[in-house]
Design a protein around this motif. Structure first.
Motif, PDB file in Angstrom:
ATOM      1  N   LEU A 196      86.341  10.442 -68.939  1.00 46.57           N
ATOM      2  CA  LEU A 196      86.551  10.979 -67.587  1.00 46.57           C
ATOM      3  C   LEU A 196      86.633   9.792 -66.640  1.00 46.57           C
ATOM      4  CD1 LEU A 196      83.780  13.767 -67.472  1.00 46.57           C
ATOM      5  CD2 LEU A 196      86.162  14.020 -68.188  1.00 46.57           C
ATOM      6  N   MET A 197      87.617   9.821 -65.743  1.00 45.95           N
ATOM      7  CA  MET A 197      87.667   8.836 -64.642  1.00 45.95           C
ATOM      8  C   MET A 197      87.358   9.614 -63.372  1.00 45.95           C
ATOM      9  SD  MET A 197      88.478   5.894 -65.965  1.00 45.95           S
ATOM     10  CE  MET A 197      89.092   4.871 -64.681  1.00 45.95           C
ATOM     11  N   ILE A 198      86.360   9.165 -62.630  1.00 45.85           N
ATOM     12  CA  ILE A 198      85.850   9.915 -61.467  1.00 45.85           C
ATOM     13  C   ILE A 198      85.937   9.044 -60.217  1.00 45.85           C
ATOM     14  CG2 ILE A 198      83.812  11.118 -60.545  1.00 45.85           C
ATOM     15  CD1 ILE A 198      82.907  11.209 -63.620  1.00 45.85           C
ATOM     16  N   ASP A 199      86.495   9.569 -59.169  1.00 47.21           N
ATOM     17  CA  ASP A 199      86.656   8.780 -57.945  1.00 47.21           C
ATOM     18  C   ASP A 199      86.197   9.609 -56.732  1.00 47.21           C
ATOM     19  OD1 ASP A 199      88.363   6.146 -57.022  1.00 47.21           O
ATOM     20  OD2 ASP A 199      88.456   7.756 -55.518  1.00 47.21           O
ATOM     21  N   VAL A 200      85.429   8.962 -55.845  1.00 48.57           N
ATOM     22  CA  VAL A 200      84.920   9.651 -54.654  1.00 48.57           C
ATOM     23  C   VAL A 200      86.089   9.840 -53.671  1.00 48.57           C
ATOM     24  CG1 VAL A 200      83.147   9.627 -52.845  1.00 48.57           C
ATOM     25  CG2 VAL A 200      82.718   8.482 -55.043  1.00 48.57           C
ATOM     26  N   ASP A 201      86.183  11.036 -53.094  1.00 50.31           N
ATOM     27  CA  ASP A 201      87.312  11.342 -52.202  1.00 50.31           C
ATOM     28  C   ASP A 201      87.060  10.811 -50.793  1.00 50.31           C
ATOM     29  OD1 ASP A 201      88.563  12.729 -54.307  1.00 50.31           O
ATOM     30  OD2 ASP A 201      87.383  14.544 -53.872  1.00 50.31           O
ATOM     31  N   LEU A 258      86.593  18.783 -70.101  1.00 48.58           N
ATOM     32  CA  LEU A 258      86.854  19.541 -68.862  1.00 48.58           C
ATOM     33  C   LEU A 258      85.589  20.283 -68.422  1.00 48.58           C
ATOM     34  CD1 LEU A 258      90.478  20.861 -69.610  1.00 48.58           C
ATOM     35  CD2 LEU A 258      89.806  19.089 -67.969  1.00 48.58           C
ATOM     36  N   HIS A 259      84.833  20.729 -69.405  1.00 45.81           N
ATOM     37  CA  HIS A 259      83.582  21.429 -69.114  1.00 45.81           C
ATOM     38  C   HIS A 259      82.593  20.485 -68.405  1.00 45.81           C
ATOM     39  CE1 HIS A 259      80.871  24.768 -69.720  1.00 45.81           C
ATOM     40  NE2 HIS A 259      79.947  23.907 -70.180  1.00 45.81           N
ATOM     41  N   VAL A 260      82.422  19.321 -68.964  1.00 40.20           N
ATOM     42  CA  VAL A 260      81.500  18.322 -68.365  1.00 40.20           C
ATOM     43  C   VAL A 260      82.023  17.912 -66.983  1.00 40.20           C
ATOM     44  CG1 VAL A 260      80.501  16.008 -68.611  1.00 40.20           C
ATOM     45  CG2 VAL A 260      80.748  17.459 -70.622  1.00 40.20           C
ATOM     46  N   ALA A 261      83.336  17.708 -66.888  1.00 38.64           N
ATOM     47  CA  ALA A 261      83.939  17.306 -65.604  1.00 38.64           C
ATOM     48  C   ALA A 261      83.656  18.364 -64.530  1.00 38.64           C
ATOM     49  CB  ALA A 261      85.440  17.104 -65.783  1.00 38.64           C
ATOM     50  N   ALA A 262      83.768  19.609 -64.919  1.00 44.80           N
ATOM     51  CA  ALA A 262      83.523  20.700 -63.957  1.00 44.80           C
ATOM     52  C   ALA A 262      82.081  20.657 -63.458  1.00 44.80           C
ATOM     53  CB  ALA A 262      83.831  22.037 -64.624  1.00 44.80           C
ATOM     54  N   VAL A 282      82.272  17.934 -46.946  1.00 43.98           N
ATOM     55  CA  VAL A 282      81.180  17.284 -47.718  1.00 43.98           C
ATOM     56  C   VAL A 282      81.809  16.267 -48.673  1.00 43.98           C
ATOM     57  CG1 VAL A 282      79.506  19.205 -47.618  1.00 43.98           C
ATOM     58  CG2 VAL A 282      81.229  19.121 -49.458  1.00 43.98           C
ATOM     59  N   VAL A 283      80.948  15.429 -49.212  1.00 43.91           N
ATOM     60  CA  VAL A 283      81.433  14.427 -50.182  1.00 43.91           C
ATOM     61  C   VAL A 283      81.815  15.145 -51.484  1.00 43.91           C
ATOM     62  CG1 VAL A 283      80.740  12.466 -51.626  1.00 43.91           C
ATOM     63  CG2 VAL A 283      80.095  12.527 -49.203  1.00 43.91           C
ATOM     64  N   THR A 284      82.999  14.828 -51.983  1.00 42.77           N
ATOM     65  CA  THR A 284      83.486  15.426 -53.248  1.00 42.77           C
ATOM     66  C   THR A 284      84.053  14.326 -54.156  1.00 42.77           C
ATOM     67  OG1 THR A 284      85.668  15.810 -52.284  1.00 42.77           O
ATOM     68  CG2 THR A 284      84.094  17.657 -52.182  1.00 42.77           C
ATOM     69  N   VAL A 285      84.325  14.708 -55.407  1.00 41.89           N
ATOM     70  CA  VAL A 285      84.964  13.749 -56.336  1.00 41.89           C
ATOM     71  C   VAL A 285      86.184  14.394 -56.985  1.00 41.89           C
ATOM     72  CG1 VAL A 285      82.894  12.390 -56.879  1.00 41.89           C
ATOM     73  CG2 VAL A 285      83.424  14.425 -58.236  1.00 41.89           C
ATOM     74  N   SER A 286      87.147  13.540 -57.363  1.00 38.48           N
ATOM     75  CA  SER A 286      88.296  13.973 -58.174  1.00 38.48           C
ATOM     76  C   SER A 286      88.105  13.389 -59.566  1.00 38.48           C
ATOM     77  CB  SER A 286      89.601  13.439 -57.568  1.00 38.48           C
ATOM     78  OG  SER A 286      89.774  13.990 -56.281  1.00 38.48           O
ATOM     79  N   ILE A 287      88.541  14.162 -60.584  1.00 38.55           N
ATOM     80  CA  ILE A 287      88.301  13.706 -61.963  1.00 38.55           C
ATOM     81  C   ILE A 287      89.573  13.832 -62.809  1.00 38.55           C
ATOM     82  CG2 ILE A 287      86.903  14.035 -64.044  1.00 38.55           C
ATOM     83  CD1 ILE A 287      84.709  15.263 -62.287  1.00 38.55           C
ATOM     84  N   GLY A 288      89.898  12.761 -63.541  1.00 37.18           N
ATOM     85  CA  GLY A 288      90.984  12.803 -64.533  1.00 37.18           C
ATOM     86  C   GLY A 288      90.346  12.790 -65.905  1.00 37.18           C
ATOM     87  N   ALA A 289      90.787  13.670 -66.789  1.00 39.56           N
ATOM     88  CA  ALA A 289      90.192  13.765 -68.137  1.00 39.56           C
ATOM     89  C   ALA A 289      91.235  13.514 -69.203  1.00 39.56           C
ATOM     90  CB  ALA A 289      89.548  15.128 -68.326  1.00 39.56           C
ATOM     91  N   ALA A 290      90.831  12.847 -70.274  1.00 33.40           N
ATOM     92  CA  ALA A 290      91.722  12.639 -71.425  1.00 33.40           C
ATOM     93  C   ALA A 290      90.872  12.637 -72.686  1.00 33.40           C
ATOM     94  CB  ALA A 290      92.465  11.310 -71.293  1.00 33.40           C
ATOM     95  N   SER A 316      96.505  13.577 -56.000  1.00 31.51           N
ATOM     96  CA  SER A 316      97.736  14.099 -55.407  1.00 31.51           C
ATOM     97  C   SER A 316      97.664  15.621 -55.228  1.00 31.51           C
ATOM     98  CB  SER A 316      98.944  13.783 -56.308  1.00 31.51           C
ATOM     99  OG  SER A 316      99.001  12.406 -56.540  1.00 31.51           O
ATOM    100  N   ALA A 317      96.858  16.249 -56.118  1.00 33.09           N
ATOM    101  CA  ALA A 317      96.756  17.717 -56.074  1.00 33.09           C
ATOM    102  C   ALA A 317      95.801  18.205 -54.991  1.00 33.09           C
ATOM    103  CB  ALA A 317      96.336  18.235 -57.435  1.00 33.09           C
ATOM    104  N   GLY A 318      95.270  17.300 -54.169  1.00 32.96           N
ATOM    105  CA  GLY A 318      94.413  17.729 -53.048  1.00 32.96           C
ATOM    106  C   GLY A 318      92.961  17.278 -53.162  1.00 32.96           C
ATOM    107  N   ARG A 319      92.596  16.582 -54.228  1.00 33.14           N
ATOM    108  CA  ARG A 319      91.221  16.047 -54.407  1.00 33.14           C
ATOM    109  C   ARG A 319      90.211  17.166 -54.712  1.00 33.14           C
ATOM    110  NH1 ARG A 319      93.982  13.025 -50.699  1.00 33.14           N
ATOM    111  NH2 ARG A 319      93.937  10.760 -50.959  1.00 33.14           N
ATOM    112  N   ASN A 320      88.986  16.782 -54.896  1.00 34.39           N
ATOM    113  CA  ASN A 320      87.918  17.715 -55.313  1.00 34.39           C
ATOM    114  C   ASN A 320      88.397  18.614 -56.457  1.00 34.39           C
ATOM    115  OD1 ASN A 320      85.401  18.951 -55.276  1.00 34.39           O
ATOM    116  ND2 ASN A 320      85.959  20.470 -53.728  1.00 34.39           N
ATOM    117  N   THR A 321      89.120  18.001 -57.383  1.00 34.49           N
ATOM    118  CA  THR A 321      89.668  18.796 -58.498  1.00 34.49           C
ATOM    119  C   THR A 321      89.667  17.994 -59.806  1.00 34.49           C
ATOM    120  OG1 THR A 321      91.520  20.270 -59.084  1.00 34.49           O
ATOM    121  CG2 THR A 321      92.104  18.164 -58.110  1.00 34.49           C
TER     122      THR A 321
END
Ligand SMILES: Nc1nc2c(ncn2[C@@H]2O[C@H](COP(=O)(O)OP(=O)(O)OP(=O)(O)O)[C@@H](O)[C@H]2O)c(=O)[nH]1
Length: 325
Positions: A196-201, A258-262, A282-290, A316-321
């Motif tokens: 998982l790559m996780i980035d603060v929005d 995807l489960h852990v990412a959620a 509020v502070v959110t994160v976006s996550i890319g999973a592979a 690109s899809a709007g973050r927090n996703t």
């Protein structure tokens, strides 16, 4: 005999009683000569042994001389044996035993045991040896104390080199060590592995609005929430750099990832850290999973690139996703 005496007496014209006296005197004389001969022998023997025994009347007697000689030799032999035994016991007690203690002490030092008592009070060579061993013991003790301290510091240094100072979690260096190992392990076991790559929005905006220090606190809270969501000891969360984090999930398919990412996304949002610069408040994160089932000739970098591309799409899809590759 009587006839011979009478005949001799007749020749010398002596009376029978006078003749008997002469014969007895001659006999005594011969006895005397024999005694003197034996006395000479005894004296010579005594002189040879540098011993001379005089009886109470002041006369040297061969018989008593021999007895005395035997007696003296026996006494001397006994004395000598006693001396030998005494010397042996002395050597045993003061030398062999001490040397044994010293050598035992050295062996204990060599095996790393330092709780030993060595003889060092003596003023002789043994004492000097004991003191030298004592000194060696002290030096070795100090060296081993320093070595233990050095090992502790090295371990701490090693720990620091793979930790992120802000969050205390593993850093990118650690991630770069772990991922290829886990990748190879998964290839051998024929298991799937996920990243998982996780980035603060809008984190730049957060820093601008609340200051860098509050930004640091925010990153620490996110790191802690993220680690709380990892349940397996083999899972590894790390700070990849800046406001970006990674998670390695071993023996995990894309569904599991995807489960852990959620859970992570939800946990960060649920902290409700106010963020006026965010569309969500509020502070959110976006996550890319592979996820991948690695083959022995594939590269772990592949899955990182894939997760990174998925993260880009999540932004690109709007973050927090969460987006999977
Ligand atoms: N407080 C703090 N800020 C950090 C740290 N590391 C990185 N940052 C900040 O994180 C921000 C990242 O900004 P960007 O890369 O533009 O990304 P973003 O603002 O989060 O926007 P998106 O990722 O597109 O949502 C930068 O302002 C960095 O200064 C850190 O250790 N502490």
């Amino acid at each position: 005999m009587h006839d011979q005496v009478t005949e001799a007496g007749g020749l010398l014209n002596l009376r029978r009683d006078e003749l008997l006296l002469v014969i007895r005197a001659e006999h005594l004389n011969q006895q005397n000569l024999a005694l003197i001969g034996r006395l000479d022998q005894a004296t010579a023997a005594l002189v040879n042994h540098e011993l001379l025994t005089i009886d109470q009347q002041g006369a040297s007697l061969a018989a008593s001389g021999r007895l005395s000689l035997i007696f003296l030799i026996s006494v001397a032999a006994l004395g000598l044996s006693g001396l030998i035994v005494f010397f042996y016991l002395h050597v045993q007690r003061h030398l062999v035993r001490r040397l044994g203690e010293l050598s035992e002490g050295m062996q204990m030092i060599a095996t790393g045991r330092y709780d030993i008592a060595l003889p060092s009070q003596r003023s002789d060579e043994l004492g000097r040896l004991g003191r030298a061993v004592h000194q060696f013991h002290k030096v070795t003790l100090e060296a081993s104390r320093r070595e233990a301290e050095l090992q502790r510091l090295n371990k701490r240094l090693e720990q620091l080199s793979i930790s992120d100072p802000l969050t205390g979690m593993p850093n990118r260096r650690r991630f770069d060590q772990v991922l290829p190992n886990e990748w190879a392990r998964a290839a051998r076991a024929g298991k799937s592995i996920a990243v998982l790559m996780i980035d603060v929005d809008w984190f730049k905006a957060y820093n601008d609005l609340y200051g860098h220090q509050k930004g640091d606190v925010c990153l620490k809270m996110i790191a802690s929430a993220m680690m709380d969501e990892l349940k397996r000891p083999t899972d590894l969360a790390s700070r990849y750099g800046g406001e970006e984090f990674t998670v390695v999930l071993t023996d995990c398919t894309i569904d599991g990832a995807l489960h852990v990412a959620a859970r992570i996304r939800q946990a960060v949002e649920a902290m409700h850290i106010p963020h006026k610069g965010s569309d969500y408040g509020v502070v959110t994160v976006s996550i890319g999973a592979a996820a991948a089932k690695p083959s022995s000739d594939s590269d772990a970098e592949l899955i990182v690139r894939q997760a990174d591309q998925a993260l880009y799409r999540a932004k690109s899809a709007g973050r927090n996703t969460i987006i999977d590759y």
